[in-house]
Design an enzyme around this catalytic site. Structure first.
Site, PDB file in Angstrom:
ATOM      1  CB  THR C  50    -135.064  -5.653 -28.503  1.00 25.82           C
ATOM      2  OG1 THR C  50    -135.517  -6.937 -28.668  1.00 25.82           O
ATOM      3  CG2 THR C  50    -135.371  -5.497 -26.950  1.00 25.82           C
ATOM      4  CE1 TYR C 142    -132.443 -10.147 -30.641  1.00 27.57           C
ATOM      5  CE2 TYR C 142    -134.261  -9.270 -31.466  1.00 27.57           C
ATOM      6  CZ  TYR C 142    -133.420  -9.330 -30.664  1.00 27.57           C
ATOM      7  OH  TYR C 142    -133.252  -8.059 -29.817  1.00 27.57           O
ATOM      8  CE  LYS C 187    -130.562  -8.215 -32.528  1.00 24.05           C
ATOM      9  NZ  LYS C 187    -130.026  -8.421 -31.161  1.00 24.05           N
ATOM     10  CG  ASP C 214    -123.900  -3.069 -27.765  1.00 25.06           C
ATOM     11  OD1 ASP C 214    -124.193  -4.246 -28.345  1.00 25.06           O
ATOM     12  OD2 ASP C 214    -124.147  -1.981 -28.335  1.00 25.06           O
ATOM     13  CD  GLU C 215    -123.945  -5.486 -22.434  1.00 27.00           C
ATOM     14  OE1 GLU C 215    -123.982  -4.909 -23.636  1.00 27.00           O
ATOM     15  OE2 GLU C 215    -124.914  -5.986 -21.905  1.00 27.00           O
TER      16      GLU C 215
END
Lengths: 322, 322, 322, 322
Positions: C50, C142, C187, C214-215
C-alpha cells in the site's frame, strides 16, 4: 387480523419542541404551531420525534409537551401521535401509558438506540414491551438507520430482516404479529425505497407506511407511499401536500417542481456553514413561530448565520415574516 | 458548453461477462446475449461494469470482450458503452483509447477504488486523466458507494460535493467543467434520490443521469430519471421498459406491478441461502443464455441452490427455458 | 506441517515506489533506497504494498520494479518480499510466478479489494489461487481493513473468523491449511491487538505475524510481535529498531520515547493541512532519497506544504538533508 | 492548572447491575459484588457504565444503585466512580449532583449518544454542562466509539480532534480547559493505542487515562497505561492485576500468559452461539455472584447456553462455584 384503526394518509409534521432562550420547555408556543399547521393543511403531528429533539427531553418534559398538544389538537383539527421511544424500557412504557391517558391517536417508537437489538426477535420483544403498555393505541415502529447506525456500522438491516422471506412465501412477521397486536405500521426514514416497497407490499398491504425522507417524497409516492412524516412539513406543508396532490392528478412535472422546492430546502439543512446548528428550527423562528433555539449538542445560529439563512429562505421561496 | 452527443434514454443492460467452466473468457456467448437483449427491447449495453465483473478481468480480456461486443452490436441495434475504470490510470487510459478505436458510443468510469480520491478536485483530476484519453467519446462518471465505501466508512459523499453549492448559486462543476470537456453524465447507483435529483437539476439539466438501482426504478422515474442501467435488464428488460412506459402513460398502478416484479427479483439476489454466489448470472444461464459461473471470490451455485433458484424464478414469473 | 522457511523478525520497510516528475516509474532510485535502509538497519523490504502505491502500477511496472529490487537486494543485505495482490486473479498469479522467477524471499497478498470475499472459505480459495502460483515461496496474507472496509462498512472481520473457534478447540484453519500449504503468516495492519494476539497464539504459534501499525508498535511488541512492516521504516528504521531493542532489554521508558517519536511522525501524516497528499513520500524526498511525487488521486505537496513539512520534520527530530 | 485529585491506577471494575428474575433492580447483591472485588484485589468501581447497562436504567434506578454502592464501598475499601452520561442533559446533571451528594470519588460521562456532538467545541460544551453540575468532583470523559459510532459511520474521531494539534505546538485543549476545570482524564475504550498515547502524552501527561479494552491491556500498559476499566475485572481482576504486575516486574512472558487468559475470556463473549446474550453477566452468576439476567434487548442465556458457557469457563480457567 390487525386491530381496527384509521391509517394515516397525507402529511405528519414532526413538530419542533419549543424552548425559551434559557432552553426551558415553553409550551405556550404549541398553539401557534398548531395554528400554522392547520393553515398549511397539515392535520397530523408527531410529538418528540427526532425533529422534536426526543431524548434531549426528560420524561417529565415529554409528558408536559404531549399534554400541551392534547390541549390544542382538537381545536385545530390535528391528530396527535406521540413518540415514546427511550433507552430505558420503563421510561418508554410510562410514556406509552401517558399517551393513552391523554387520548393520543397513536404511538410511534424507535427501539433503544445505545444498546441496539441485534435480531428481529430482540426487536419484536422490545416493541412488544413498549407497545404492550398501551395496547389500545395503534402503533408505528420507527426506522431511522442514519441515526441508529443500523445498515451502516452495525451491519444490520432491521427492515430487510422483517421482510426477509416474502419471496419464497415464508413470512416472518405473521409469526411475530401475535406478540404485538397493536403494531399497524412503520415510520420509514431511509432512502432505500426497495425495502420500503417490500414493507408496503408485505402481507397484501397490511402495514401503514409513513415515509420519512421529505427530499425524495415524490419517489416514495410513486412506489406507493400515501403518508409521510418529516420536518419540512412544519413550515412547508403546502409543498408536501402539492407533491402528493399533483402526483395523484398525474401532473408529474408540477409534482417535480414542488419536490424540487423541498430538495432546495433540505439542501439548506446540509450547508457546511450551518454545521452543528438546526437550520430547520431557525426557519420556523424566522417564519414567525418562535420555537426557539435547539438544545445541545446543537448550537443556536449566530446572527451572521441567520442573515444568510434568510437569504437562503428567500432563494427557495420561503418568505420570512417581516 | 457540453460536447454534442445523444443522451441515453431507456434501459442499459450491465451485461454479464461470459466464462466457460474453467472461468476462461468465452466471447462466443456475446452474440446470444445481444440477441436476447434485442428481443426484450434493450438497446444499450455497458460492458465490464460491476455486473460484468469489471476488475476481475485483465486489461487484455477487457479489450477482447469489448471487441466481441463491437462485432455484434450493429447487427442487433445495440449502442455500446464501455466501462474503463481501473486502479492503474495507465490501464484505464489504455481501455479508453481502445474503446475509441472500436467505435464505442461512450465511456463509463468509476474512479480508482483502492486509493480513493479524497476531494472533488482529486476526483476531477482523475476523471480528466481517464476521459482525456478518448476526448471524442462522451463519458459518464460511475457513482456506486455500496462498493467504494463512499458515504459510509470513508465519510465522504462525492456527489453531494459535486452539487454542494447549488442552492446559494455558487456552483462547483462549472469551474471544473473545462477540465473534462467530454463528461456528459453520471451513472448513479445509490438509493439516495435526493442527491440524484440535485444532479438531474444541476445547471438546468446539463447532465444525463442513468439510474442504477433497478429495485426502485419507478421512484427514480418519478424524480426525473429517463435512463437506467442495471443487471436485471439482462433478462427482465421487458419489466424495466414497462415501468418506464406505464409511468409515462400515467398508469401508476400498472407501473407499480412491474416494479414489484423487479423488487421480487432483486429479493432473490439477497437471499441468505445464496450468499457468496451470483444469482443473477445463474438466472441468465437458466434462461438459456450460457454466461457461465462467476469468477472468485464469488462461487458458482450448487445443484441444490440451482433447484431452489428455479423455483424462485418461477415464483416471480421468470420462466426458465426447458 | 508448515513448509520450511525463515520467519521474519525485525523491521520490513514497505518501500515507496519511485516516480519521476512525469510520474513514470524511475527504478534508478531503488539503489539509493536500498543503501538508506541498509544504513538504518532495515534488512527486509515489501515491494509494491500500500505504501508503494501497489495497484496504481500496471502489472508490467510491478514486475519491472520487483526486478530492480532483486538486482540490488543482495548487495545491501536485503530480503525481498513482493506484494502480488490484485483484483484480477490472473494478474496476481502472474506476479506471484514472477516473484518466484526473480528469487524473491516471499510473497504478500491482500485479497481482491473491489469484489471482496464474503466468507473465510472464499478468502481461502482466493489465497490458494494466488499463492498456489508460486508454491515454493512462503506467503503472508495481508489484512488491512482501513483500506478494504472489512470490519467497517462491509460488516465482516476476516481475521476474527479465521481464528473464531480457538477457545473451544474447534479450529478452522487446520481444516483449511492443506489448501494453502505455503501460507506462513499474516501482515496485520489494524489497531486491534486482541485479534492480533489470537493470530499469534493460533495453533501454538504456527503463524509468523508482521505488525503493520507503526504508531503502536510497542503495544504490539508487548503482545508478542517480533516482526513489523510499515512506511515509517523507510526513513525512521532507527526508531523502530530501537522500540524493539529497548523493549527486549526491559527499558520500557526508553522504548516509549522512541515510540513517541514514531507517534509524532504519524501525526504529521494525519495533519488536515496535508490532506490528499502523501507526506511520508515527501519526507523521503526531503531526506535525500528522491522517490518523487505520488500518483493520483494523491497530489504532490505544494511549495508551502513542503516548507511546513520541513518544520514538522525538524520538530520531531528528522533532519532533512541540506 | 488541573484540580487536585488522586489519579486512578490499577483496575476499575465496570460493575454489572444486579436484577432479579423479573428484571427489577436488586441492590441486595451489591454487597456480594463488593466483597468479590475486594477478594480479587480490585479497589475501584464504575457504576452504571456500559457493562452496567447504563441507559437501560431510569434516572431513579441509577440513583438507587449509586446509593447502594456508596453504602458498602467504604467497608470493602472501594473507590466509587459514577457514570452519569445520558441523552437528556438535565438527567445527566441530576445524576452528577447526586453523585456528589453521596460522596462519590469521581464522575465518568459519555456525551449524548443519539444526537452526537459534531465538533470538539460541541463536545466540550456538553461536558462543561454535565461536569459543571458537580464541580468539586474529578471527572473522566468516556470515549467508546464502538457504541457511539464515532470513528465509524459518523465519520468523526473525537479524540483525534482533541489532540489534533500536538505536533505543531497548537494545542486545542488548553484553550478549552477553563470551560471544564474538573476534567481530569479519559476512559478510553478503543483499540487505537496511537490516539491513546497522544492522549497520555498530551500537555506533559496532564490527563489520567483509563484503558478500556481488557483484551489488549498489556499492549496499553506498554504504551503507558497505568489504569484500566473493564468488565472482566468483575470476575477476573486477578488476571488484570497480574498483567500489570508482571509487566512492571519485567516478566513479559508471564504477563503475556495472563493476557492470553483475558483474551480467551473475551473470545467467549464473542462466540456466535451467544449472540444477543450477555455472557460476562452470566459468568458472574456462575461464579456465585447473582447479578441475574440482562435487560432487553439482550436476552438471558438458555439452559443449553449456560451448560456450554460453564465448559468454556473451565477451558479458560474460570472455575464456577459448585
Amino acid at each position: 387480523a390487525i386491530m381496527p384503526y384509521t391509517p394515516i394518509t397525507g402529511l405528519v409534521a414532526a413538530v419542533y419542541t419549543p424552548f425559551d432562550e434559557q432552553l426551558a420547555l415553553d409550551t405556550s408556543v404549541v398553539v401557534k404551531q398548531a395554528a400554522y399547521l392547520n393553515a398549511t393543511g397539515v392535520h397530523h403531528v408527531l410529538v418528540a420525534g427526532t425533529t422534536g429533539e426526543s431524548v434531549k427531553l426528560t420524561v417529565a418534559e415529554r409528558k408536559q409537551l404531549a399534554e400541551a398538544w392534547a390541549a390544542v389538537a382538537p381545536t385545530y383539527g390535528i391528530n396527535l401521535f406521540i413518540h415514546v421511544g427511550a433507552n430505558a424500557m420503563a421510561d418508554a412504557q410510562e410514556l406509552a401509558r401517558h399517551a393513552a391517558s391523554i387520548k393520543a391517536a397513536g404511538l410511534v417508537a424507535m427501539s433503544s438506540t445505545y444498546f441496539r437489538p441485534s435480531s428481529v426477535d430482540a426487536l419484536v420483544s422490545q416493541l412488544a414491551d413498549i407497545f404492550g403498555a398501551a395496547p389500545l393505541l395503534p402503533a408505528w415502529y420507527y426506522h431511522i438507520p442514519s441515526m441508529t447506525g443500523d445498515n451502516y456500522f452495525r451491519g444490520f438491516d432491521m427492515h430487510a430482516l422483517l421482510v426477509a422471506d416474502i419471496t419464497d412465501g415464508e413470512t416472518s412477521l405473521p409469526t411475530l404479529r401475535p406478540r404485538i397486536p397493536n403494531l399497524v405500521g412503520i415510520k420509514f426514514t431511509d432512502y432505500d425505497l426497495y425495502t420500503f416497497k417490500r414493507c408496503i407490499d408485505f402481507n397484501g398491504g397490511e402495514f401503514n407506511l409513513l415515509y420519512g425522507r421529505d427530499e425524495q417524497l415524490l419517489g416514495a409516492a410513486a412506489m406507493g407511499a400515501e403518508g409521510a412524516v418529516g420536518s419540512t412539513y412544519n413550515f412547508a406543508g403546502v409543498w408536501g401536500n402539492a407533491v402528493f396532490a399533483e402526483f395523484k392528478s398525474g401532473n408529474i412535472s408540477k409534482a417535480r417542481e414542488y419536490q424540487r422546492s423541498i430538495v432546495n430546502l433540505v439542501a439548506i439543512y446540509g450547508k457546511a456553514e450551518y454545521a452543528g446548528t438546526d437550520p430547520g428550527k431557525e426557519i420556523m423562528n424566522q417564519l414567525g413561530v418562535p420555537v426557539g433555539p435547539p438544545r445541545g449538542p446543537a448550537k443556536p445560529m449566530t446572527a451572521d448565520q441567520i442573515t444568510q439563512l434568510r437569504a437562503d429562505m428567500k432563494a427557495v421561496g420561503l418568505i420570512p415574516v417581516a
